[in-house]
Design a protein around this motif. Structure first.
Motif, PDB file in Angstrom:
ATOM      1  N   THR A 251      14.813 -15.764 -15.668  1.00 23.90           N
ATOM      2  CA  THR A 251      14.167 -16.383 -14.403  1.00 23.90           C
ATOM      3  C   THR A 251      12.863 -15.518 -13.813  1.00 23.90           C
ATOM      4  N   GLU A 252      11.608 -16.275 -13.120  1.00 27.99           N
ATOM      5  CA  GLU A 252      10.399 -15.822 -12.554  1.00 27.99           C
ATOM      6  C   GLU A 252      10.627 -14.611 -12.092  1.00 27.99           C
ATOM      7  N   GLN A 253      12.433 -13.898 -11.588  1.00 27.14           N
ATOM      8  CA  GLN A 253      12.252 -13.597 -10.500  1.00 27.14           C
ATOM      9  C   GLN A 253      12.949 -12.048 -11.580  1.00 27.14           C
ATOM     10  N   GLU A 254      13.320 -12.987 -12.943  1.00 27.15           N
ATOM     11  CA  GLU A 254      13.278 -11.474 -13.547  1.00 27.15           C
ATOM     12  C   GLU A 254      12.372 -10.878 -14.692  1.00 27.15           C
ATOM     13  N   LEU A 255      11.279 -11.907 -14.937  1.00 27.19           N
ATOM     14  CA  LEU A 255      10.063 -11.487 -15.030  1.00 27.19           C
ATOM     15  C   LEU A 255       8.838 -10.727 -14.094  1.00 27.19           C
ATOM     16  N   SER A 256       9.560 -10.915 -12.841  1.00 28.28           N
ATOM     17  CA  SER A 256       8.338 -10.465 -12.016  1.00 28.28           C
ATOM     18  C   SER A 256       9.270  -8.576 -12.217  1.00 28.28           C
ATOM     19  N   ARG A 257      10.096  -8.475 -11.977  1.00 24.50           N
ATOM     20  CA  ARG A 257      10.242  -7.465 -12.351  1.00 24.50           C
ATOM     21  C   ARG A 257      10.098  -6.352 -13.451  1.00 24.50           C
ATOM     22  N   ILE A 258       9.673  -7.760 -15.016  1.00 29.50           N
ATOM     23  CA  ILE A 258       9.074  -7.185 -15.834  1.00 29.50           C
ATOM     24  C   ILE A 258       7.436  -6.712 -15.205  1.00 29.50           C
ATOM     25  N   ALA A 259       6.783  -7.087 -14.531  1.00 29.72           N
ATOM     26  CA  ALA A 259       5.292  -7.267 -14.586  1.00 29.72           C
ATOM     27  C   ALA A 259       5.545  -6.271 -13.567  1.00 29.72           C
ATOM     28  N   ARG A 260       6.524  -6.051 -12.556  1.00 30.40           N
ATOM     29  CA  ARG A 260       6.031  -4.759 -12.349  1.00 30.40           C
ATOM     30  C   ARG A 260       6.047  -3.680 -13.052  1.00 30.40           C
ATOM     31  N   HIS A 261       6.712  -3.518 -14.020  1.00 28.32           N
ATOM     32  CA  HIS A 261       6.324  -1.604 -14.577  1.00 28.32           C
ATOM     33  C   HIS A 261       4.626  -2.200 -14.808  1.00 28.32           C
ATOM     34  N   GLY A 262       3.808  -2.486 -15.245  1.00 28.16           N
ATOM     35  CA  GLY A 262       2.823  -2.788 -15.189  1.00 28.16           C
ATOM     36  C   GLY A 262       1.747  -2.704 -14.305  1.00 28.16           C
ATOM     37  N   SER A 263       2.042  -3.782 -12.582  1.00 27.52           N
ATOM     38  CA  SER A 263       0.775  -3.178 -12.009  1.00 27.52           C
ATOM     39  C   SER A 263       1.484  -3.564 -10.642  1.00 27.52           C
ATOM     40  N   GLY A 264       2.105  -3.438  -9.901  1.00 22.30           N
ATOM     41  CA  GLY A 264       2.762  -3.884  -8.467  1.00 22.30           C
ATOM     42  C   GLY A 264       2.225  -5.028  -8.281  1.00 22.30           C
TER      43      GLY A 264
ATOM     44  N   TRP B 282       0.590  -1.090  -0.294  1.00 21.74           N
ATOM     45  CA  TRP B 282       0.140   0.318   0.236  1.00 21.74           C
ATOM     46  C   TRP B 282       1.039   1.107   0.062  1.00 21.74           C
ATOM     47  N   GLY B 283       1.316   1.846  -0.995  1.00 21.09           N
ATOM     48  CA  GLY B 283       2.065   3.223  -0.790  1.00 21.09           C
ATOM     49  C   GLY B 283       3.275   2.799  -2.435  1.00 21.09           C
ATOM     50  N   LYS B 284       3.450   3.794  -2.963  1.00 16.42           N
ATOM     51  CA  LYS B 284       5.145   3.484  -3.385  1.00 16.42           C
ATOM     52  C   LYS B 284       6.330   4.578  -2.085  1.00 16.42           C
ATOM     53  N   LYS B 285       7.441   3.705  -2.989  1.00 13.99           N
ATOM     54  CA  LYS B 285       8.322   5.065  -2.770  1.00 13.99           C
ATOM     55  C   LYS B 285       9.353   5.380  -3.647  1.00 13.99           C
ATOM     56  N   ASP B 286       8.808   4.868  -4.545  1.00 12.94           N
ATOM     57  CA  ASP B 286       8.553   5.535  -6.315  1.00 12.94           C
ATOM     58  C   ASP B 286       8.125   4.795  -6.922  1.00 12.94           C
ATOM     59  N   PRO B 287       7.511   6.343  -7.857  1.00  8.26           N
ATOM     60  CA  PRO B 287       5.870   5.892  -8.645  1.00  8.26           C
ATOM     61  C   PRO B 287       6.491   5.407 -10.109  1.00  8.26           C
ATOM     62  N   LYS B 288       7.932   6.495 -10.371  1.00  6.73           N
ATOM     63  CA  LYS B 288       7.905   5.433 -11.373  1.00  6.73           C
ATOM     64  C   LYS B 288       8.528   4.577 -11.540  1.00  6.73           C
ATOM     65  N   LEU B 289       9.811   3.914 -10.683  1.00  2.00           N
ATOM     66  CA  LEU B 289      10.095   2.648 -11.031  1.00  2.00           C
ATOM     67  C   LEU B 289       9.701   1.682 -10.384  1.00  2.00           C
ATOM     68  N   MET B 290       7.803   2.321 -10.159  1.00  7.17           N
ATOM     69  CA  MET B 290       6.981   0.926  -9.176  1.00  7.17           C
ATOM     70  C   MET B 290       7.963   0.437  -8.125  1.00  7.17           C
ATOM     71  N   LEU B 291       8.492   1.194  -7.302  1.00  7.54           N
ATOM     72  CA  LEU B 291       9.051   0.887  -5.893  1.00  7.54           C
ATOM     73  C   LEU B 291       8.021   1.103  -5.203  1.00  7.54           C
ATOM     74  N   PRO B 292       7.564  -0.099  -4.211  1.00  7.29           N
ATOM     75  CA  PRO B 292       6.287  -0.430  -3.147  1.00  7.29           C
ATOM     76  C   PRO B 292       7.437   0.351  -1.429  1.00  7.29           C
TER      77      PRO B 292
END
Lengths: 335, 335
Positions: free
Chosen positions: A128-141, A20-30
């Protein structure tokens, strides 16, 4: 040469420690690490074709073109994939949602995770799943956590490379027996969307800094409970974390809540029933009025009966732990 | 010689900036300054006689002996008065509550403030409101604010001498026109009493430190709004502060709430109506399910009509700003 595209399937997830809440909205860091359970019965199937004969990226869900906002999220994922693959071709994205609105679960998590996997596959990337998760993050947290199966931790990270999801060790019996009952009071769109609600909370809630510390402490307590298969402890931590998250919105300016009166009635009813019965059943709530109850397989029938007695008009859908990304041949569209 | 005892009358109050949690339970020092409005129609009349012919302190309310817990609070107040007056005589305390349970307002604030005033008078002490408020504080935190009239600030202080209440400057039109509608859903005793709820919140809520900072900021913003007679600002600050206080309990371990589903429905209904109408009406909630609505005299009829339409089974009591301590001769028991 481009590989033959394959359908990628990703499942929704329910957070036990909330994002709940981003520390960096551009990079989608929660703002904090979160932890979820991937759900078996709700998923999105997506096929991506990179095509030189198209004027630009297109996306249909269940045959319908999507809104500009949904397309923007998809393009962010596609751009990440093109950047890694050195591609410039536009993409045709075909998506089928098996997340009924009636389930009260957002399809953005499964949708953008499936897109990341399908696009990477179509671009010939082996990730890897780890790399895919980074890409998915750019779409939705929350999509970050839908790449993997079972219990999944999204590490907040400090930059694009360090913000990803990985599966978390859990006792096999717990992973086998945990059940989620989605209790649906309303399938109306919420008055304040998640993105706007998060932004307002981060900017104005007096309790936001304390929330991120609370979430990290809850997660640290949850990990050993998952490993030990201690379901009552898992449930109590998840319920407390969800309510602490919703408490944030009451301390925002202006104050608001995603709860309906029925949401509160169900949480209070479950707490009282659990204390009296006792039955191991716990509530968690996302940014909306619907409640997800966590219990074990042996207690599903009792919980369903209690719900039928106390909330006869609510719709109830039962599911269990689901897997990570799955692929299907293009010609054989999955059902 | 002891003076002839007089009846002392003190009124209840409703906090606009809440008192929730003590930093020193022994000295009854609150964690933060609070600010209330004394209410006209709900009060307690109390007569104290210091008598050598009684075996110990006694207290009746409306002719009935009180519980041990209530007597303990009263004895703390009596002991403070005896200490200041150099008295050792037991006290006979006769108290009449004009705070109907049906009003959903606690009588401890008015009761212990009236006791402080009646005991001091009977002991021949001539004390300022500020000094009386210190004595009342030993009985009940909220009683500190019931010694004075109108808008009252309780300074948290750092020791017994510096924790007292004083009236706060407000625009005369605001003091004249402000109205409080107590909306009663339940006159059942709450599941978790205020003292236990406070203690659990202070000890376990992740947001408690942030709450005290929030309350101090809200109070700093409220003071100029009261002085300027800016009612919508006063109402918005009070509503936000009340909800931020209730948010604390969701972040406690275990989480709990004083809300009923109807409490939530009324707060949400008022927020939506206020935005649409627009009508200046704001909600505040103490440790219980009932809601107090703040509005101005010109809008009372509209608010009553709205309540009758939307919450036809709720009881509604209207009141306005009340005075500080009043005295009546012993022979002429006030009505």
């Amino acid at each position: 040469m481009m590989p033959t595209p394959q359908w990628a399937r990703a499942h929704t997830n329910i957070a036990l420690i909330k994002y709940w809440g981003k520390k960096d909205p551009k990079l989608m860091l929660p703002a904090n690490d979160s932890l979820s359970l991937t759900l078996a019965d709700f998923y999105t199937d997506t096929l991506v074709r990179f095509r030189g004969d198209c004027p630009g990226d297109s996306l249909t869900i269940d045959g319908q073109p999507v809104s500009a906002g949904a397309l923007t999220k998809a393009v962010r994922v596609l751009d990440e994939v093109r950047r890694r693959a050195g591609l410039t071709l536009p993409a045709q994205v075909i998506s089928r949602n098996h997340v009924p609105t009636a389930a009260g679960l957002a399809s953005s998590a499964s949708g953008l995770a499936a897109l990341a996997a399908a696009a990477a596959q179509a671009a010939g990337l082996h990730l890897t799943e780890q790399e895919l998760s980074r890409i998915a993050r750019h779409g939705s947290g929350s999509a970050t956590r839908s790449v993997a199966g079972g219990f999944v931790r999204w590490y907040a990270g400090t930059d694009d490379a360090s913000s990803y999801a990985l599966p978390v060790a859990a006792a096999p019996a717990l992973l086998q027996d945990i059940r989620v009952l989605a209790v649906i009071f309303s399938d109306q769109p919420k008055a304040i969307g998640s993105t706007a609600g998060m932004a307002q909370t981060v900017a104005t809630s007096s309790y936001f800094p304390a929330w991120t510390e609370r979430a990290e402490r809850d997660l640290a307590a949850l990990l050993p409970a998952l490993a030990a298969g201690d379901f009552p402890r898992v449930g109590a931590i998840a319920e407390g974390n969800a309510l602490a998250m919703h408490a944030l919105t009451w301390a925002a300016r202006p104050p608001f809540t995603y709860f309906l009166p029925a949401t509160l009635a169900l949480v209070q009813g479950i707490q009282a029933w659990r204390a009296a019965a006792p039955v191991p059943v716990y509530a968690t709530i996302d940014a909306g009025p619907n409640v997800k109850l966590l219990t074990l397989a042996d207690h599903v029938a009792a919980v369903q009966e209690w719900l039928a007695d106390h909330f006869p008009t609510a719709r109830v859908v039962v599911t269990h732990a689901g897997p990570g990304i799955q692929y299907y041949p293009e010609r054989k569209e999955p059902r």
